[in-house]
Enzyme design. Structure first.
Site, PDB file in Angstrom:
ATOM      1  N   CYS A 184     -32.013 -35.920  31.652  1.00 44.76           N
ATOM      2  CA  CYS A 184     -32.192 -37.117  32.478  1.00 44.76           C
ATOM      3  C   CYS A 184     -31.608 -38.353  31.811  1.00 44.76           C
ATOM      4  CB  CYS A 184     -33.663 -37.299  32.763  1.00 44.76           C
ATOM      5  SG  CYS A 184     -34.315 -35.829  33.547  1.00 44.76           S
TER       6      CYS A 184
ATOM      7  N   ARG B  79     -21.862 -34.190  20.722  1.00 44.27           N
ATOM      8  CA  ARG B  79     -20.681 -34.963  20.319  1.00 44.27           C
ATOM      9  C   ARG B  79     -20.074 -35.812  21.433  1.00 44.27           C
ATOM     10  NH1 ARG B  79     -16.480 -33.426  18.482  1.00 44.27           N
ATOM     11  NH2 ARG B  79     -16.353 -34.880  16.765  1.00 44.27           N
TER      12      ARG B  79
HETATM   13  N1  LLP Z   1     -18.788 -34.584   2.285  1.00 39.58           N
HETATM   14  C1  LLP Z   1     -19.488 -35.676   2.651  1.00 39.58           C
HETATM   15  C2  LLP Z   1     -20.038 -36.541   1.615  1.00 39.58           C
HETATM   16  C3  LLP Z   1     -19.666 -35.968   4.012  1.00 39.58           C
HETATM   17  O1  LLP Z   1     -20.341 -37.068   4.363  1.00 39.58           O
HETATM   18  C4  LLP Z   1     -19.125 -35.115   4.983  1.00 39.58           C
HETATM   19  C5  LLP Z   1     -19.307 -35.380   6.411  1.00 39.58           C
HETATM   20  C6  LLP Z   1     -18.421 -33.961   4.559  1.00 39.58           C
HETATM   21  C7  LLP Z   1     -18.262 -33.739   3.199  1.00 39.58           C
HETATM   22  C8  LLP Z   1     -17.825 -32.983   5.503  1.00 39.58           C
HETATM   23  O2  LLP Z   1     -16.841 -33.590   6.280  1.00 39.58           O
HETATM   24  P1  LLP Z   1     -15.941 -32.708   7.288  1.00 39.58           P
HETATM   25  O3  LLP Z   1     -15.086 -31.816   6.440  1.00 39.58           O
HETATM   26  O4  LLP Z   1     -16.873 -31.946   8.143  1.00 39.58           O
HETATM   27  O5  LLP Z   1     -15.187 -33.713   8.041  1.00 39.58           O
HETATM   28  N2  LLP Z   1     -21.201 -35.563  13.189  1.00 39.58           N
HETATM   29  C9  LLP Z   1     -19.831 -36.048  13.103  1.00 39.58           C
HETATM   30  C10 LLP Z   1     -19.236 -35.821  11.744  1.00 39.58           C
HETATM   31  C11 LLP Z   1     -20.027 -36.467  10.619  1.00 39.58           C
HETATM   32  C12 LLP Z   1     -19.438 -36.213   9.254  1.00 39.58           C
HETATM   33  C13 LLP Z   1     -20.348 -36.693   8.189  1.00 39.58           C
HETATM   34  N3  LLP Z   1     -19.951 -36.396   6.845  1.00 39.58           N
HETATM   35  C14 LLP Z   1     -19.006 -35.380  14.204  1.00 39.58           C
HETATM   36  O6  LLP Z   1     -19.543 -34.598  14.968  1.00 39.58           O
HETATM   37  O7  LLP Z   1     -17.817 -35.670  14.341  1.00 39.58           O
END
Ligand code: LLP
Length: 436
Positions: free
Chosen positions: A365, A331
């Site tokens: 790296c 992240r």
């Molecule tokens: N539903 C859908 C359709 C989504 O695309 C996502 C997350 C969620 C639910 C869940 O969202 P949350 O409650 O976790 O915010 N890798 C990124 C976050 C990407 C989120 C993608 N979609 C990070 O590390 O911040």
């Protein structure tokens, strides 16, 4: 026990010991886990996850009692089987985005009828797999996908339950990479097209329209975007139903943020009380509500333990080189995200005055391999640190870059730690390579 380090980490605290202080997650001493399992090591608090879930359950209680609410954990945040099993046993459904995630849910004992399938690029193979398994709903993201899903369902002699993801064009005020509800995003169907697309879907024999869906982004720390999105979605619900297509459920996605560094997201229970009140006020009290939270259920339940390998003083910067890296904790490199970094056994106050400003970096790296900029730390080689808020989007996004095996994972219940994933060996990472 001293006060929690962060309001978002209720089960993480220092305890006084004869020689100083030690960091505990629930009743487990983290230094013991690092010694037994090695580092980098992810450690999760079961109670923190259940508490986070309970906040949503309280917020949706009135609908849950009537069997009209479903919390579908978005397992992209952390897809370890033990965590899926925990949420399945606590009554959750799941939000999946691939056939692989569906297999994980089934392997963990999840109920397929409580699975919803999101994502802009579902393949025919994944559609077949999901239809054969009998999932609860496909969240369809484009007109082309509707037609393909219809074909696949007709071929199999099945009817696919669908909900169409609409793009409410609301600014979630979060990082551009994780904001999904604006017009320029690849997600969902434009607000203006929604009624026509629903009419098209309702005519397709292989589909049964059951709901409407939206997801505006992730790490949302204000309630306004949710309230705005709800109003816009309800406008559409009313227009779609006026066109003669009844909707059984409204899915408001996930996205609620967590406290990484003084962030103050709304509490899930308070937010959902407000949203349900608006639904009732607009006459939608009978509709089922689905939500897809990911990060907020697991993010602050987890830490990543790492050991200081070398201190490298420099003319412009001092580097604290640790054994966790961007392959374990992607992240910071990807989003310039802030994760708090704290020692497992802080040095006493006299030594703490000798704190040095460090760049905390991993062994990979690449200059982008950093975990924290400008961190004041009193450390020596061999000390152990905890990277906080590491329960979401860390292990699930980890890679084998630089042929580093992925870290092990431990789940803590009270004083009881359980290994839930073994550390990967280098051989694990090239098991599928073929020498010609
Ligand atoms: N539903 C859908 C359709 C989504 O695309 C996502 C997350 C969620 C639910 C869940 O969202 P949350 O409650 O976790 O915010 N890798 C990124 C976050 C990407 C989120 C993608 N979609 C990070 O590390 O911040």
């Amino acid at each position: 026990m001293t006060a929690p380090l962060l309001p978002g980490h209720p089960h993480l605290a220092y305890r006084a010991t004869p020689s100083g202080q030690d960091l505990y997650l629930e009743g487990a001493r983290l230094a013991d886990l690092a010694r037994i399992h090695g580092t980098p090591l992810f450690v999760y608090s079961q109670q923190a996850m259940l508490d986070a879930l309970a906040a949503y359950q309280r917020g949706l209680a009135s609908r849950i009692e009537q069997g009209k609410a479903r919390i579908c954990y978005a397992l992209k945040a952390n897809s370890s089987l033990a965590i899926l099993q925990l949420f399945a046993r606590a009554g959750c459904g799941f939000d999946i985005v691939s056939g692989g995630e569906l297999e994980r849910v089934l392997a963990a004992g999840g109920d397929p009828t409580r699975v919803i399938f999101s994502g802009v690029g579902k393949t025919r193979t994944e559609m077949r797999q999901a239809l054969d398994t009998g999932i609860g709903c496909f969240n369809v993201e484009s007109e082309a996908e509707l037609d393909v899903l219809n074909d696949v369902a007709v071929e199999l002699g099945k009817v696919a339950p669908v909900s169409i993801r609409v793009n409410p064009d609301v600014d979630a005020k979060t990082h551009p990479y994780i904001s999904t509800g604006l017009k320029g995003n690849k997600f969902g169907i434009a607000h203006e097209r929604a009624v026509a697309v629903y009419q098209h879907a309702a005519r397709l024999p292989g589909l049964k329209v059951v709901g409407i869906d939206c997801h505006i982004g992730s790490q949302i720390t204000e309630e306004r975007p949710y309230l705005d999105a709800l109003e816009r979605v309800l406008d559409l619900v009313e227009a779609i139903e006026a066109a003669g297509i009844p909707l059984h459920h409204i899915d408001l996605g996930g996205g609620l943020g967590i406290d990484y560094h003084g962030d103050t997201p709304p509490a899930a229970d308070a937010l959902w009380h407000k949203l349900l009140a608006r639904l009732d006020a607009r006459g939608h009290g009978a509709k089922a509500i689905f939500i897809e939270p990911g990060r907020s259920l697991v993010g602050n339940a987890g830490v990543c333990l790492t050991e200081v390998l070398y201190l490298k003083p420099g003319e412009q910067k001092n580097f604290c080189i640790v054994d966790a890296a961007m392959n374990d904790l992607p992240r910071p490199a990807m989003y310039e995200a802030y994760h708090q970094i704290v020692p497992l056994a802080p040095r006493d106050t006299a030594q703490a005055s000798a704190a040095v400003n460090y760049e905390v970096v991993g062994p990979i790296c690449e200059s982008g391999d950093w975990l924290g900029h400008d961190r004041m730390l009193t450390v020596q080689a061999g000390d152990q640190l905890a990277v906080l808020s590491a329960g979401a989007y860390c292990m699930s996004m980890a890679s084998n870059y630089n042929t580093r095996g992925r870290a092990a994972e431990v789940l803590v219940r009270g004083e009881q730690p359980t290994l839930i994933r073994r550390r990967e060996s280098a051989a694990d990472s090239f098991r599928h390579d073929i020498l010609p």
